[in-house]
Design an enzyme around this catalytic site. Structure first.
Site, short mmCIF file in Angstrom:
data_model
loop_
_atom_site.label_atom_id
_atom_site.label_comp_id
_atom_site.label_asym_id
_atom_site.label_seq_id
_atom_site.Cartn_x
_atom_site.Cartn_y
_atom_site.Cartn_z
N HIS A 79 0.85 -1.18 0.00
CA HIS A 79 0.00 0.00 0.00
C HIS A 79 0.89 1.24 0.00
CE1 HIS A 79 -3.97 -1.91 1.69
NE2 HIS A 79 -3.49 -2.54 0.63
N TYR A 208 -9.57 5.57 6.64
CA TYR A 208 -9.78 5.98 8.04
C TYR A 208 -10.81 7.10 8.03
CZ TYR A 208 -5.56 3.43 9.48
OH TYR A 208 -4.62 2.46 9.75
N PRO A 300 -4.87 0.50 18.10
CA PRO A 300 -4.52 0.04 16.75
C PRO A 300 -4.63 1.10 15.68
CG PRO A 300 -6.71 -0.72 17.35
CD PRO A 300 -6.15 -0.08 18.58
N LYS A 304 0.76 0.35 14.90
CA LYS A 304 2.10 0.33 15.46
C LYS A 304 2.43 -0.90 16.30
CE LYS A 304 4.04 3.77 13.68
NZ LYS A 304 3.62 3.16 12.42
N TYR A 392 3.55 6.70 9.92
CA TYR A 392 2.78 5.50 9.59
C TYR A 392 3.65 4.46 8.92
CZ TYR A 392 -1.50 2.96 8.31
OH TYR A 392 -2.50 2.02 8.21
#
Length: 401
Positions: A79, A208, A300, A304, A392
């Protein structure tokens, strides 16, 4: 009297055969350092425990360049970004453009499969389904692990270094006297209602979502199985929701002018995931060192947890390797401080993502609009987007406090 214990000796004794424990054992073996790993669960239980998995580029390199397996590259999904969706509109955070890195969607239980196979391939000593595990003599030069194996035989492992990689509910952290550890934590006033569904992907990358009804995450697992979550009350009962109610709630949280429509299918798993942020300081007591969830947990939202565990292992492995190569203890003595530098940075990022994307049930209009303003600022600023992308996808292997 109890049965006589067979004494086993190894330079490193590891409690916990999840990804952290197995990865450490693998790296040690490559350096010629023997270890024994004990795990209370059986292989099948861990193999079939479905957990999400977003791997940072550093974690992928540990698996591939470290000689575990290339399956993350063949079976995983790269991704190059994520979508932040608010106000019914998606905004892509392009990792490649911003920081030149990517992440891989690869479930944690598949990471476990690869590591367990590598340990079996290389003749690693991993004891599954043990019971009555104890750790003792931690401040001494010879810490010990006692356990009973799956056949009922009693053992005691004598080691130079003991590693607690047995998760947040394990015995190792609790073996540290209360006066010798600081426990830092916060509880979150919400949970994630999660599903696994037989359906095609609804989007090529993770979405998200901050909506007026609360957070939602549209994730993937494979071309035929998808994982999705929505924010719920910590006391919610997943069994009280029908499939139609679940799909309707998820859809309402992603509705927008672009007409995003979730692809539906049969739901075969429903779970409620409560979470908190936790850090134990220090990550050491005597000759015992904590790694992964045994020492810290994160919500979550920032993806991480598994990556922090593998980062701990990298730091700890380098310290143990240095000890046996040079006889010097400086890296081992500095393990806790070095590992915690990344842990606290990840705690900040995870807390930030969680608070920005979720809505407390008692949030005022000011708080709600402030969070939307923060999201708008992140996507409107290349610097803001780049911070999210860097955090991220993962920080450099070594970071300073």
């Amino acid at each position: 009297m109890g049965a006589a214990r067979t004494v086993l000796k190894a330079r490193v004794g590891i409690v916990g055969a999840g990804p952290a424990g197995l990865m450490l054992s693998h790296l040690l073996a490559q350096a010629g350092i023997e270890s024994i790993v004990v795990e209370k669960r059986d292989y099948h239980t861990i193999r079939t425990t479905h957990r999400a998995g977003i791997l940072e580029h550093g974690s992928v390199r540990m698996l591939t360049e470290g000689g575990v397996s290339n399956r993350v590259l063949t079976d995983g999904h790269r991704h190059d970004g994520i979508d932040l969706r608010f106000g019914g509109v998606s905004h892509r955070i392009d990792f490649q453009d911003l920081v030149g890195e990517s992440v891989w969607l690869y479930p944690q239980n598949e990471v476990f499969v690869d590591l367990a196979a590598a340990r079996e391939r290389d003749g690693g000593d991993v004891r599954w389904a043990v019971s009555d595990t104890e750790v003792l003599d931690l401040p001494s030069d010879t810490p010990k692990i006692r356990f009973t194996d799956a056949e009922g035989a009693a053992f005691e492992v004598h080691c130079d270094i003991l590693v607690g990689a047995d998760g947040s509910q394990g015995i190792c952290r609790r073996a540290i006297p209360a006066g010798q550890r600081r426990e830092n934590f916060i509880e979150y006033p919400f949970a994630w209602f999660g599903i696994l569904t037989e359906a095609p992907p609804s989007a090529p990358e993770l979405i998200y979502t901050n909506s007026g009804r609360g957070f939602a995450l549209i994730s993937q697992r494979s071309q035929t199985i998808q994982r999705m979550y929505f924010q719920a009350d910590p006391d919610e009962n997943p069994d009280g929701w029908s499939e139609e109610q679940i799909w309707a709630e998820l859809q309402r949280r992603v509705d927008g002018p672009d007409g995003l429509e979730l692809k539906r299918g049969p739901i075969f798993e429903k779970t409620l995931l409560k979470f908190r942020s936790y850090v134990c300081e220090p990550l050491r007591y005597g000759k015992m060192f904590l790694a992964g969830d045994a020492g810290h947990t994160v919500p979550p939202t920032g993806a991480k947890g598994l990556n922090l565990a593998l980062a701990d292992v990298q730091v700890l492995f380098e310290a143990v390797e240095s000890l046996y190569a040079t006889g010097k203890t400086n890296l081992l003595d500095g393990y806790s401080e070095r590992a915690l530098a990344r842990v606290w940075r990840a705690q900040n990022f995870s807390y930030w993502m969680t608070s920005m994307l979720h809505t407390r049930s008692d949030a005022s209009p000011f708080e709600r609009k402030r969070a939307l303003g923060e999201l708008a600022g992140v996507v409107a600023s290349r610097h803001g987007s780049a911070y999210l992308a860097e955090a991220y996808t993962g920080w450099p292997a070594t970071i300073s406090k």
